[in-house]
Design a protein around this motif. Structure first.
Motif, short mmCIF file in Angstrom:
data_model
loop_
_atom_site.label_atom_id
_atom_site.label_comp_id
_atom_site.label_asym_id
_atom_site.label_seq_id
_atom_site.Cartn_x
_atom_site.Cartn_y
_atom_site.Cartn_z
N ALA A 76 -16.13 -5.84 -18.53
CA ALA A 76 -16.53 -5.67 -19.94
C ALA A 76 -15.37 -5.21 -20.80
O ALA A 76 -15.34 -5.49 -22.01
CB ALA A 76 -17.68 -4.67 -20.03
N ALA A 77 -14.39 -4.53 -20.19
CA ALA A 77 -13.21 -4.08 -20.92
C ALA A 77 -12.17 -5.18 -21.07
O ALA A 77 -11.11 -4.96 -21.66
CB ALA A 77 -12.60 -2.87 -20.22
N GLY A 78 -12.47 -6.37 -20.54
CA GLY A 78 -11.58 -7.51 -20.71
C GLY A 78 -10.71 -7.84 -19.52
O GLY A 78 -9.95 -8.81 -19.55
N HIS A 79 -10.81 -7.08 -18.44
CA HIS A 79 -9.99 -7.35 -17.25
C HIS A 79 -10.55 -8.55 -16.49
O HIS A 79 -11.78 -8.69 -16.33
CB HIS A 79 -9.95 -6.12 -16.34
N ARG A 80 -9.65 -9.41 -16.03
CA ARG A 80 -10.06 -10.56 -15.22
C ARG A 80 -9.35 -10.56 -13.86
O ARG A 80 -9.91 -10.98 -12.87
CB ARG A 80 -9.76 -11.87 -15.96
N ARG A 81 -8.12 -10.08 -13.86
CA ARG A 81 -7.40 -9.97 -12.59
C ARG A 81 -7.61 -8.55 -12.04
O ARG A 81 -6.82 -7.63 -12.30
CB ARG A 81 -5.91 -10.28 -12.77
N ILE A 82 -8.70 -8.41 -11.30
CA ILE A 82 -9.09 -7.11 -10.74
C ILE A 82 -8.89 -7.17 -9.22
O ILE A 82 -9.52 -7.98 -8.54
CB ILE A 82 -10.56 -6.79 -11.07
N ALA A 83 -8.02 -6.32 -8.72
CA ALA A 83 -7.82 -6.24 -7.28
C ALA A 83 -8.93 -5.38 -6.67
O ALA A 83 -9.26 -4.32 -7.20
CB ALA A 83 -6.46 -5.64 -6.95
N VAL A 84 -9.50 -5.86 -5.58
CA VAL A 84 -10.52 -5.10 -4.84
C VAL A 84 -9.91 -4.69 -3.52
O VAL A 84 -9.57 -5.53 -2.68
CB VAL A 84 -11.80 -5.95 -4.63
N LEU A 85 -9.77 -3.39 -3.32
CA LEU A 85 -9.04 -2.84 -2.18
C LEU A 85 -10.01 -2.11 -1.26
O LEU A 85 -10.73 -1.20 -1.68
CB LEU A 85 -7.95 -1.88 -2.69
N LEU A 86 -9.98 -2.50 0.02
CA LEU A 86 -11.00 -2.06 0.97
C LEU A 86 -10.39 -1.50 2.25
O LEU A 86 -9.27 -1.86 2.62
CB LEU A 86 -11.92 -3.22 1.35
N ASP A 87 -11.19 -0.70 2.94
CA ASP A 87 -10.87 -0.31 4.32
C ASP A 87 -11.29 -1.47 5.23
O ASP A 87 -11.35 -2.61 4.77
CB ASP A 87 -11.62 0.99 4.66
N SER A 88 -11.63 -1.21 6.45
CA SER A 88 -11.97 -2.27 7.40
C SER A 88 -13.16 -3.10 6.92
O SER A 88 -14.18 -2.55 6.50
CB SER A 88 -12.31 -1.67 8.77
N PRO A 89 -13.08 -4.43 6.99
CA PRO A 89 -14.20 -5.28 6.57
C PRO A 89 -15.38 -5.22 7.52
O PRO A 89 -16.43 -5.80 7.24
CB PRO A 89 -13.57 -6.69 6.55
N GLU A 90 -15.23 -4.52 8.63
CA GLU A 90 -16.32 -4.37 9.60
C GLU A 90 -17.19 -3.16 9.29
O GLU A 90 -18.23 -2.98 9.91
CB GLU A 90 -15.75 -4.26 11.02
N HIS A 109 1.86 -1.58 -4.45
CA HIS A 109 3.24 -1.89 -4.87
C HIS A 109 3.49 -3.40 -4.78
O HIS A 109 4.07 -4.00 -5.70
CB HIS A 109 4.25 -1.15 -3.99
N ARG A 110 3.06 -3.99 -3.68
CA ARG A 110 3.26 -5.44 -3.49
C ARG A 110 2.52 -6.23 -4.56
O ARG A 110 3.07 -7.20 -5.12
CB ARG A 110 2.80 -5.85 -2.09
N LEU A 111 1.30 -5.84 -4.86
CA LEU A 111 0.52 -6.56 -5.88
C LEU A 111 1.16 -6.43 -7.26
O LEU A 111 1.21 -7.40 -8.03
CB LEU A 111 -0.91 -6.02 -5.91
N LEU A 112 1.66 -5.24 -7.57
CA LEU A 112 2.27 -5.04 -8.88
C LEU A 112 3.59 -5.79 -9.03
O LEU A 112 4.00 -6.12 -10.15
CB LEU A 112 2.49 -3.54 -9.12
N ASP A 113 4.24 -6.06 -7.90
CA ASP A 113 5.51 -6.80 -7.93
C ASP A 113 5.31 -8.32 -7.88
O ASP A 113 6.29 -9.07 -7.95
CB ASP A 113 6.39 -6.39 -6.74
N SER A 114 4.06 -8.75 -7.77
CA SER A 114 3.79 -10.19 -7.66
C SER A 114 3.95 -10.87 -9.02
O SER A 114 4.03 -10.22 -10.06
CB SER A 114 2.38 -10.43 -7.12
N ALA A 115 3.97 -12.20 -8.99
CA ALA A 115 4.15 -12.97 -10.23
C ALA A 115 3.01 -12.76 -11.21
O ALA A 115 3.21 -12.77 -12.43
CB ALA A 115 4.30 -14.46 -9.89
N GLU A 116 1.78 -12.58 -10.68
CA GLU A 116 0.61 -12.35 -11.53
C GLU A 116 -0.08 -11.07 -11.06
O GLU A 116 -1.07 -11.11 -10.32
CB GLU A 116 -0.35 -13.53 -11.44
N PRO A 135 -2.33 -7.61 -10.88
CA PRO A 135 -3.65 -7.27 -11.42
C PRO A 135 -3.51 -6.34 -12.62
O PRO A 135 -2.54 -5.59 -12.74
CB PRO A 135 -4.31 -6.54 -10.24
N THR A 136 -4.49 -6.41 -13.51
CA THR A 136 -4.52 -5.48 -14.64
C THR A 136 -5.45 -4.31 -14.37
O THR A 136 -5.51 -3.36 -15.14
CB THR A 136 -4.98 -6.20 -15.92
N ALA A 137 -6.20 -4.41 -13.25
CA ALA A 137 -7.12 -3.34 -12.86
C ALA A 137 -7.30 -3.37 -11.36
O ALA A 137 -7.11 -4.42 -10.72
CB ALA A 137 -8.47 -3.49 -13.57
#
Length: 331
Positions: free
Chosen positions: A178-192, A234-241, A243-245
């Motif tokens: 709703a705040a306008g973010h579209r590139r939102i990284a979702v960061l998780l522990d184990s997917p199990e 750090h890796r995500l922030l250094d990428s070409a695109e 995330p904004t959130a």
């Protein structure tokens, strides 16, 4: 030279000049002991300052005045806060609390749970790591109440006390969208882990409700420690695109994300699941999916006691609600 450390029944027996069995019978109040022997043992107890280990005695005798709590990771402040709430109820009911950590190891969880049950405890609260808990079926049949906490169990009739993981994550991500973010990284522990599965599902629901799709490249799991989460951000922030959130699925991931974002001064919105110590002192505002952790532990303990008093078979699930709160932003 006098032995250092807490005196034992062996020390009392040696001091009184009687057998260990005699000391045990006197200490535990058994009948049929010669009065002269009783006086000798009591005098030795007074001289040495011996105190009976009532917890160990209850575990041996099966007095059912002990609650077992198996957490997934006792180094996590979330589980320690839950344990404190359970302990409050145990103390109120004049019961002991024995805690253990499965370390997210299903085999260790089974070993710990069965060991506690063999000691005839009054009930067992488990944060499940295993996917099948049928190994507890016989224990439940014999009258040991079991309550699953934070994650549901399977293969055995038992109550479960859970957070509204999906709803909390959905609300947090929907607010970012709703705040306008579209590139939102979702960061998780184990997917199990059940909570991670539910929180990812909630994030996806928020995107779907907005008519959008979550970029798979921005979904990263396996972040078990703040250090690992920090490196990934750090890796995500250094990428070409970049995330904004970011939406962090637990407090450890949130801490790692902050360790990457704050020193860089990156303009990245942060939302995280689970509050954490000193979050109010952060230099910038973040959003937290919060809940009453005391209610989680209290409901688990009270449900366990209720099931012990009324061992009717069945399983019921209670969801503890979540809410979005501001943290940080101090001047």
């Amino acid at each position: 030279m006098r032995k250092t450390g807490r005196p034992t029944m062996i020390d009392v027996a040696a001091d009184a000049g009687v057998s260990l069995k005699t000391v045990s019978r006197v200490v535990n109040g058994e009948s049929g002991v010669d009065p002269a022997m009783i006086e000798r043992v009591r005098a030795a107890v007074a001289r040495l300052g011996y105190h009976r280990n009532s917890l160990a005695a209850s575990l041996r005798s099966g007095n059912r005045d002990t609650i077992g709590f198996i957490a997934a990771d006792l180094s996590n402040t979330f589980y320690m806060a839950v344990a404190a709430a359970v302990s409050t109820i145990a103390t109120r009911e004049r019961m002991h609390l024995v805690m253990a950590s499965s370390e997210e190891d299903a085999d260790l969880e089974r070993t710990l749970a069965l060991d506690l049950c063999q000691r005839q405890i009054g009930g067992l609260i488990v944060v499940p790591t295993a996917t099948d808990h049928s190994y507890l079926s016989r224990e439940v049949e014999l009258g040991t109440p079991v309550v699953f906490l934070d994650r549901p169990g399977s293969g055995v009739p038992a109550d479960a006390i859970l957070l509204d993981n999906r709803g909390g994550a959905r609300d947090a991500v929907a607010e970012l969208l709703a705040a306008g973010h579209r590139r939102i990284a979702v960061l998780l522990d184990s997917p199990e882990i059940f909570t991670m599965v539910e929180r990812l599902a909630g994030a996806r629901q928020a995107f779907a409700a907005a008519g959008l799709s979550l970029d798979p490249a921005l979904v990263v799991d396996g972040l078990h420690t703040p250090a690992v989460a920090r490196d990934v951000v750090h890796r995500l922030l250094d990428s070409a695109e970049p995330p904004t959130a970011v939406f962090c699925a637990n407090n450890r991931v949130t801490i790692g994300a902050l360790e990457a974002i704050l020193p860089r001064g990156a303009e990245v919105a942060i939302a995280g699941f689970d509050d954490f110590e000193l979050s109010r002192l952060l230099p910038r505002r973040i959003r937290i999916v919060d809940y009453d952790v005391t209610e989680l532990g209290t409901r688990a303990a009270e449900t366990l006691l209720a099931r012990g008093a009324d061992p009717a078979t069945g399983s019921h699930t209670h969801l503890v609600p979540t809410r979005l709160v501001d943290r940080g932003g101090v001047s």
